[in-house]
Scaffold this active site. Structure first.
Site, PDB file in Angstrom:
ATOM      1  N   LYS A  34       1.001  -1.103  -0.122  1.00 39.47           N
ATOM      2  CA  LYS A  34      -0.124   0.117  -0.063  1.00 39.47           C
ATOM      3  C   LYS A  34       0.741   1.210  -0.162  1.00 39.47           C
ATOM      4  O   LYS A  34       2.025   1.261   0.547  1.00 39.47           O
ATOM      5  CB  LYS A  34      -0.837  -0.173   1.158  1.00 39.47           C
ATOM      6  CG  LYS A  34      -1.851   0.904   1.198  1.00 39.47           C
ATOM      7  CD  LYS A  34      -2.820   0.917   2.455  1.00 39.47           C
ATOM      8  CE  LYS A  34      -3.830   1.918   2.807  1.00 39.47           C
ATOM      9  NZ  LYS A  34      -4.600   1.604   3.929  1.00 39.47           N
ATOM     10  N   SER A 109      -9.566   1.740   3.386  1.00 41.62           N
ATOM     11  CA  SER A 109      -8.961   2.449   2.510  1.00 41.62           C
ATOM     12  C   SER A 109      -7.779   1.649   1.521  1.00 41.62           C
ATOM     13  O   SER A 109      -7.222   2.280   0.695  1.00 41.62           O
ATOM     14  CB  SER A 109      -7.966   3.302   3.315  1.00 41.62           C
ATOM     15  OG  SER A 109      -7.214   2.884   4.154  1.00 41.62           O
ATOM     16  N   SER A 133      -9.695  -0.787   7.413  1.00 42.54           N
ATOM     17  CA  SER A 133      -9.145  -0.970   6.036  1.00 42.54           C
ATOM     18  C   SER A 133      -8.573  -1.872   5.339  1.00 42.54           C
ATOM     19  O   SER A 133      -8.271  -2.050   4.173  1.00 42.54           O
ATOM     20  CB  SER A 133      -8.328   0.423   5.975  1.00 42.54           C
ATOM     21  OG  SER A 133      -8.776   1.558   6.073  1.00 42.54           O
TER      22      SER A 133
HETATM   23  N1  GLN Z   1     -12.786   3.335   7.022  1.00 44.72           N
HETATM   24  C1  GLN Z   1     -12.435   3.649   8.189  1.00 44.72           C
HETATM   25  C2  GLN Z   1     -11.907   5.224   8.104  1.00 44.72           C
HETATM   26  O1  GLN Z   1     -12.306   6.198   7.192  1.00 44.72           O
HETATM   27  C3  GLN Z   1     -11.222   3.170   8.373  1.00 44.72           C
HETATM   28  C4  GLN Z   1      -9.965   3.484   7.787  1.00 44.72           C
HETATM   29  C5  GLN Z   1      -8.423   2.617   8.089  1.00 44.72           C
HETATM   30  O2  GLN Z   1      -8.540   1.545   8.620  1.00 44.72           O
HETATM   31  N2  GLN Z   1      -7.173   3.096   7.414  1.00 44.72           N
HETATM   32  O3  GLN Z   1     -11.190   5.798   9.107  1.00 44.72           O
END
Ligand code: GLN
Length: 436
Positions: A34, A109, A133
């Site tokens: 990532k 994400s 994420s």
């Molecule tokens: N969807 C969650 C957020 O927007 C999780 C993001 C993540 O785990 N990096 O914060």
């Protein structure tokens, strides 16, 4: 750059082909990372304009472990900007498309990391999971997504979103691959004082030890009005099947469900507002091109031009909840909720090995469906943020299909540093023993 390099590395590894004793544990395994993981001398940008043209100057510890064990790093993978999002619609590089239906989001994400594995562009990939994420995009893409316990893998070289929640996670198509990778990248690290020094088991050996487990589920999660009916039905049926297979599985009251998303968004935005203050146009990447004499104006212009909408929203929200006059009402309150969640989690894991809950309230949704409603998007994290608030390990297992044609998963949690149990159970349900 990655393409040439991967071929060169493969050729170098080929020279060791005739000497298996010299092979690393990931000899020739093709892995994507990532865009929040530092890989020395390669661009890392958190999918943000503010890190445009920034080159990492060292390897993240997890990346170093991959290289030490002869993996081939095939590329840097798109994501929501600074890992903030649930749909990969917040990237300065554009959307990642779900390879099973390109009108649908891959989740976020770590959307690029999920689709790279879903579409067989690499054998496994690394993402990061601050509130879901890894598990949520794995669910949307029909693959395995593992978020180890907080502190199991060093965060050194992982661009920070919310430091007391962030954890590197693994995408794979099966449990054994996740187990092997975890054994390689987990473990103590002198560069991350929050990283656990507890010894790293050979997880691939541990997954063979299957036994009946004591499992809890939270009825509030299955009864929640936002949960898709089919997801609920399949999970309820699955719970019955697990009982028939000899596991003990019981409902446990979980009274905090309505508080976990607000607590998560207060605490993570507070941490993000602090972590992202370092991007000021002086130290890293992008700087506004406007002719500016005054330092404050340089910061303001650079940050206004460099950050996207969602990141700005969260920096402002985080700054607000930390400001004098509001600190106690929001930040302190959310810390208190987190403390209650820790205590509740301890209570549950004193009696049970695992907790089962949905990964997401709905399968992969369409582009644009939620992007204009931040609160609706946030509420989609209902089932994943709990593990990060509590610091425990979680996995999404791709066990089901929806009548709309999309896959979906189920989430299993284990106590801190109990990845062996989590993976052994996961392996037993993904590869049930064959009876004659
Ligand atoms: N969807 C969650 C957020 O927007 C999780 C993001 C993540 O785990 N990096 O914060």
């Amino acid at each position: 750059m990655f393409a040439d390099e991967a071929l060169e590395r493969a050729q170098a590894l080929d020279k060791k082909l005739s000497a298996p004793a010299t092979w690393g544990k990931l000899f020739g395994v093709v892995i994507g990372i990532k865009d929040v993981l530092c890989y020395d001398n390669h661009h890392v940008g958190a999918a943000s304009k503010i890190l445009k043209n920034y080159t990492a100057i060292y390897n993240a510890t997890a990346v170093q472990h991959l290289l030490d064990e002869d993996a081939i790093i095939i590329g840097n993978l798109n994501c929501d900007e600074f890992a903030m999002g649930s749909s990969n619609e917040n990237s300065s590089h554009g959307n990642v498309l779900n390879a099973l239906d390109e009108t649908r989001v891959p989740g976020g994400s770590s959307g690029g990391s999920a689709v790279a594995v879903q579409a067989s562009l690499c054998m496994a990939s690394l993402g990061s999971d601050t509130g879901g994420s890894v598990r949520q995009p794995a669910d949307f893409c029909g693959i395995v997504g593992l978020k180890p316990s907080y502190g199991r893998i060093s965060r050194y070289g992982l661009l920070a979103y919310a430091s007391s929640f962030d954890q590197i996670g693994i995408f794979s198509t099966n449990i054994e691959d996740a187990a092997i990778l975890l054994s390689v990248i987990a473990g103590a690290d002198e560069y991350d004082s929050t990283c656990s020094s507890s010894p790293v088991p050979d997880y691939a050996a541990e997954i063979k030890k299957s036994s009946p487990f004591k499992i809890a589920y939270f009825p509030q999660c299955l009864e929640h009005p936002s949960l898709d009916k089919e997801i609920k039905e399949k999970i309820v049926q699955w719970i019955d099947d697990l009982k028939s297979a000899g596991h003990s599985i019981e409902p446990v009251n979980f009274e905090f469900l309505d508080y976990i998303v607000p607590a998560y968004y207060i605490l993570t935005t507070a941490e993000a507002s602090s972590n992202l203050s370092r991007y000021d146009g002086v130290k890293f990447g992008f700087r506004s091109q406007e002719k500016i004499q005054d330092l404050n104006r340089l910061y303001k212009k650079t940050r206004s031009e460099g950050f996207g909408k969602e990141v700005k929203r969260r920096i402002m929200l985080g700054t607000f909840v930390l400001s004098t006059g509001y600190y106690d009402a929001y930040y302190t309150k959310a810390q208190q909720v987190r403390k209650l969640i820790f205590e509740k989690t301890k209570e549950v894991f004193d009696q049970y090995d695992l907790i089962i809950l949905p990964t997401t309230p709905s399968p992969a949704f369409k582009f644009g469906e939620k992007s204009n409603d931040a609160v609706e998007m946030f509420l989609g994290d209902l089932y994943t943020v709990y593990a990060n608030l509590a610091g425990v390990a979680g996995i999404s297992l791709p066990l089901f299909h929806h009548s709309n044609g999309m896959p979906f998963g189920v989430q299993v949690l284990a106590n801190k540093l109990e990845e062996s149990k989590l993976l052994a159970f996961s392996n037993s349900v993904m590869n049930p023993p064959q009876h004659a």
